[in-house]
Design a protein around this motif. Structure first.
Motif, PDB file in Angstrom:
ATOM      1  N   GLU A  40     -12.770 -26.765   1.579  1.00  0.00           N
ATOM      2  CA  GLU A  40     -11.898 -27.300   0.364  1.00  0.00           C
ATOM      3  C   GLU A  40     -10.635 -26.606   0.220  1.00  0.00           C
ATOM      4  OE1 GLU A  40     -14.369 -27.217  -3.072  1.00  0.00           O
ATOM      5  OE2 GLU A  40     -16.012 -27.273  -2.062  1.00  0.00           O
ATOM      6  N   SER A  41      -9.913 -27.013  -0.705  1.00  0.00           N
ATOM      7  CA  SER A  41      -8.404 -26.387  -1.086  1.00  0.00           C
ATOM      8  C   SER A  41      -8.841 -24.977  -1.642  1.00  0.00           C
ATOM      9  CB  SER A  41      -7.631 -27.175  -2.057  1.00  0.00           C
ATOM     10  OG  SER A  41      -6.990 -28.171  -1.297  1.00  0.00           O
ATOM     11  N   SER A  42      -8.243 -24.019  -0.888  1.00  0.00           N
ATOM     12  CA  SER A  42      -8.329 -22.836  -1.437  1.00  0.00           C
ATOM     13  C   SER A  42      -7.029 -22.284  -2.162  1.00  0.00           C
ATOM     14  CB  SER A  42      -8.439 -21.610  -0.233  1.00  0.00           C
ATOM     15  OG  SER A  42      -9.512 -22.131   0.445  1.00  0.00           O
ATOM     16  N   GLY A  43      -7.340 -21.124  -3.099  1.00  0.00           N
ATOM     17  CA  GLY A  43      -6.169 -20.966  -3.857  1.00  0.00           C
ATOM     18  C   GLY A  43      -5.563 -19.259  -3.916  1.00  0.00           C
ATOM     19  N   CYS A  44      -4.269 -19.064  -4.282  1.00  0.00           N
ATOM     20  CA  CYS A  44      -4.012 -17.562  -4.037  1.00  0.00           C
ATOM     21  C   CYS A  44      -3.305 -17.190  -5.320  1.00  0.00           C
ATOM     22  CB  CYS A  44      -2.943 -17.638  -3.070  1.00  0.00           C
ATOM     23  SG  CYS A  44      -1.991 -15.974  -2.790  1.00  0.00           S
ATOM     24  N   ALA A  45      -3.922 -16.240  -5.779  1.00  0.00           N
ATOM     25  CA  ALA A  45      -3.389 -15.478  -7.016  1.00  0.00           C
ATOM     26  C   ALA A  45      -2.169 -15.317  -7.124  1.00  0.00           C
ATOM     27  CB  ALA A  45      -4.253 -14.309  -7.483  1.00  0.00           C
ATOM     28  N   LYS A  46      -1.547 -14.994  -5.950  1.00  0.00           N
ATOM     29  CA  LYS A  46      -0.028 -14.598  -5.858  1.00  0.00           C
ATOM     30  C   LYS A  46       0.859 -15.663  -5.485  1.00  0.00           C
ATOM     31  CE  LYS A  46      -0.949 -10.214  -6.814  1.00  0.00           C
ATOM     32  NZ  LYS A  46      -0.745  -9.403  -7.896  1.00  0.00           N
ATOM     33  N   GLY A  47       0.313 -16.867  -5.588  1.00  0.00           N
ATOM     34  CA  GLY A  47       1.271 -17.956  -5.305  1.00  0.00           C
ATOM     35  C   GLY A  47       1.494 -18.020  -3.497  1.00  0.00           C
ATOM     36  N   TRP A  48       0.820 -17.738  -2.901  1.00  0.00           N
ATOM     37  CA  TRP A  48       0.986 -18.200  -1.294  1.00  0.00           C
ATOM     38  C   TRP A  48       2.355 -17.468  -0.729  1.00  0.00           C
ATOM     39  CZ3 TRP A  48      -3.289 -19.453   0.806  1.00  0.00           C
ATOM     40  CH2 TRP A  48      -4.183 -20.311   0.062  1.00  0.00           C
ATOM     41  N   PRO A  49       2.358 -16.202  -1.075  1.00  0.00           N
ATOM     42  CA  PRO A  49       3.597 -15.282  -0.165  1.00  0.00           C
ATOM     43  C   PRO A  49       3.533 -15.091   1.045  1.00  0.00           C
ATOM     44  CG  PRO A  49       1.973 -13.698  -1.359  1.00  0.00           C
ATOM     45  CD  PRO A  49       1.504 -15.106  -1.694  1.00  0.00           C
ATOM     46  N   GLY A  50       2.714 -15.351   1.728  1.00  0.00           N
ATOM     47  CA  GLY A  50       2.531 -14.944   3.047  1.00  0.00           C
ATOM     48  C   GLY A  50       3.474 -15.879   4.050  1.00  0.00           C
ATOM     49  N   LYS A  51       3.521 -15.473   5.291  1.00  0.00           N
ATOM     50  CA  LYS A  51       4.403 -16.021   6.227  1.00  0.00           C
ATOM     51  C   LYS A  51       3.600 -16.639   7.337  1.00  0.00           C
ATOM     52  CE  LYS A  51       8.550 -14.331   4.764  1.00  0.00           C
ATOM     53  NZ  LYS A  51       9.778 -14.606   4.573  1.00  0.00           N
ATOM     54  N   GLU A  52       3.928 -17.822   7.708  1.00  0.00           N
ATOM     55  CA  GLU A  52       2.945 -18.539   8.697  1.00  0.00           C
ATOM     56  C   GLU A  52       3.931 -18.704   9.887  1.00  0.00           C
ATOM     57  OE1 GLU A  52       3.462 -22.894   7.040  1.00  0.00           O
ATOM     58  OE2 GLU A  52       1.453 -21.980   6.819  1.00  0.00           O
ATOM     59  N   ASP A  53       3.153 -18.934  11.007  1.00  0.00           N
ATOM     60  CA  ASP A  53       3.720 -19.290  12.484  1.00  0.00           C
ATOM     61  C   ASP A  53       3.760 -20.867  12.416  1.00  0.00           C
ATOM     62  OD1 ASP A  53       1.029 -20.166  12.950  1.00  0.00           O
ATOM     63  OD2 ASP A  53       0.550 -18.446  14.173  1.00  0.00           O
ATOM     64  N   ASP A  54       4.337 -21.209  13.914  1.00  0.00           N
ATOM     65  CA  ASP A  54       4.293 -22.324  14.017  1.00  0.00           C
ATOM     66  C   ASP A  54       3.011 -23.491  14.053  1.00  0.00           C
ATOM     67  OD1 ASP A  54       7.079 -22.444  14.272  1.00  0.00           O
ATOM     68  OD2 ASP A  54       6.821 -21.897  16.420  1.00  0.00           O
ATOM     69  N   ASP A  55       2.035 -22.562  14.127  1.00  0.00           N
ATOM     70  CA  ASP A  55       0.774 -23.430  13.996  1.00  0.00           C
ATOM     71  C   ASP A  55       0.166 -23.523  12.440  1.00  0.00           C
ATOM     72  OD1 ASP A  55       0.547 -23.913  16.746  1.00  0.00           O
ATOM     73  OD2 ASP A  55      -0.433 -21.796  17.165  1.00  0.00           O
ATOM     74  N   GLY A  56       0.779 -22.917  11.650  1.00  0.00           N
ATOM     75  CA  GLY A  56       0.488 -22.967  10.299  1.00  0.00           C
ATOM     76  C   GLY A  56      -0.525 -21.897   9.797  1.00  0.00           C
ATOM     77  N   TYR A  57      -0.795 -20.729  10.683  1.00  0.00           N
ATOM     78  CA  TYR A  57      -1.642 -19.702  10.215  1.00  0.00           C
ATOM     79  C   TYR A  57      -0.910 -18.442   9.822  1.00  0.00           C
ATOM     80  CZ  TYR A  57      -5.455 -21.823  12.908  1.00  0.00           C
ATOM     81  OH  TYR A  57      -6.198 -22.543  13.516  1.00  0.00           O
ATOM     82  N   VAL A  58      -1.302 -18.013   8.667  1.00  0.00           N
ATOM     83  CA  VAL A  58      -0.513 -16.890   7.789  1.00  0.00           C
ATOM     84  C   VAL A  58      -0.480 -15.572   8.871  1.00  0.00           C
ATOM     85  CG1 VAL A  58      -0.466 -15.039   6.012  1.00  0.00           C
ATOM     86  CG2 VAL A  58      -0.897 -17.683   5.670  1.00  0.00           C
ATOM     87  N   GLN A  59       0.360 -15.022   9.513  1.00  0.00           N
ATOM     88  CA  GLN A  59       0.428 -13.877  10.230  1.00  0.00           C
ATOM     89  C   GLN A  59       1.136 -12.738   9.525  1.00  0.00           C
ATOM     90  OE1 GLN A  59      -0.499 -14.089  13.367  1.00  0.00           O
ATOM     91  NE2 GLN A  59      -1.188 -16.209  12.928  1.00  0.00           N
ATOM     92  N   GLU A  60       1.451 -12.738   8.398  1.00  0.00           N
ATOM     93  CA  GLU A  60       1.898 -11.657   7.515  1.00  0.00           C
ATOM     94  C   GLU A  60       2.113 -11.911   6.115  1.00  0.00           C
ATOM     95  OE1 GLU A  60       6.654 -10.863   7.322  1.00  0.00           O
ATOM     96  OE2 GLU A  60       5.854 -10.528   9.449  1.00  0.00           O
ATOM     97  N   CYS A  61       1.861 -10.725   5.370  1.00  0.00           N
ATOM     98  CA  CYS A  61       1.742 -11.062   3.899  1.00  0.00           C
ATOM     99  C   CYS A  61       2.059  -9.902   3.197  1.00  0.00           C
ATOM    100  CB  CYS A  61       0.439 -11.709   3.448  1.00  0.00           C
ATOM    101  SG  CYS A  61       0.644 -11.985   1.542  1.00  0.00           S
ATOM    102  N   THR A  62       2.998  -9.704   2.287  1.00  0.00           N
ATOM    103  CA  THR A  62       3.222  -8.621   1.439  1.00  0.00           C
ATOM    104  C   THR A  62       2.009  -8.109   0.358  1.00  0.00           C
ATOM    105  OG1 THR A  62       4.679  -9.724   0.043  1.00  0.00           O
ATOM    106  CG2 THR A  62       5.751  -8.560   1.768  1.00  0.00           C
ATOM    107  N   GLU A  63       1.325  -9.144   0.128  1.00  0.00           N
ATOM    108  CA  GLU A  63       0.412  -9.018  -1.095  1.00  0.00           C
ATOM    109  C   GLU A  63      -0.954  -9.130  -0.426  1.00  0.00           C
ATOM    110  OE1 GLU A  63       1.059  -8.760  -4.249  1.00  0.00           O
ATOM    111  OE2 GLU A  63       3.304  -9.029  -3.766  1.00  0.00           O
ATOM    112  N   LEU A  64      -1.167  -8.937   0.780  1.00  0.00           N
ATOM    113  CA  LEU A  64      -2.528  -8.901   1.381  1.00  0.00           C
ATOM    114  C   LEU A  64      -3.526  -7.598   0.811  1.00  0.00           C
ATOM    115  CD1 LEU A  64      -4.317  -9.898   3.656  1.00  0.00           C
ATOM    116  CD2 LEU A  64      -3.425  -8.489   5.308  1.00  0.00           C
ATOM    117  N   GLN A  65      -4.695  -7.873   0.584  1.00  0.00           N
ATOM    118  CA  GLN A  65      -5.400  -6.914   0.047  1.00  0.00           C
ATOM    119  C   GLN A  65      -6.719  -7.066   0.746  1.00  0.00           C
ATOM    120  OE1 GLN A  65      -5.483  -6.701  -4.238  1.00  0.00           O
ATOM    121  NE2 GLN A  65      -3.446  -6.039  -4.443  1.00  0.00           N
TER     122      GLN A  65
END
Length: 65
Positions: A40-65
């Protein structure tokens, strides 16, 4: 605390609306800020601050916990 590695070629996570479909091996799936709902659609409490690669996978995020 996880180390954030800044990799070249990453871009802000692109999405429309509030939710986004993410896979179980996406960096977001294990984050405390993510409201992960497989298939299903997932949500992010921080508004999706992550950076993704060319395949659409998040590879880094300043808010990762």
């Amino acid at each position: 605390m996880q180390q954030v590695i800044h990799a070249p070629g990453l871009r802000a996570k692109a999405f429309t609306g509030v939710g986004k479909s993410i896979s179980d091996d996406d960096l977001c799936a294990g984050c405390a800020n993510c409201h992960y709902r497989p298939g299903e659609s997932s949500g992010c409490a921080k508004g999706w601050p992550g950076k993704e690669d060319d395949d659409g996978y998040v590879q880094e995020c300043t808010e990762l916990q």
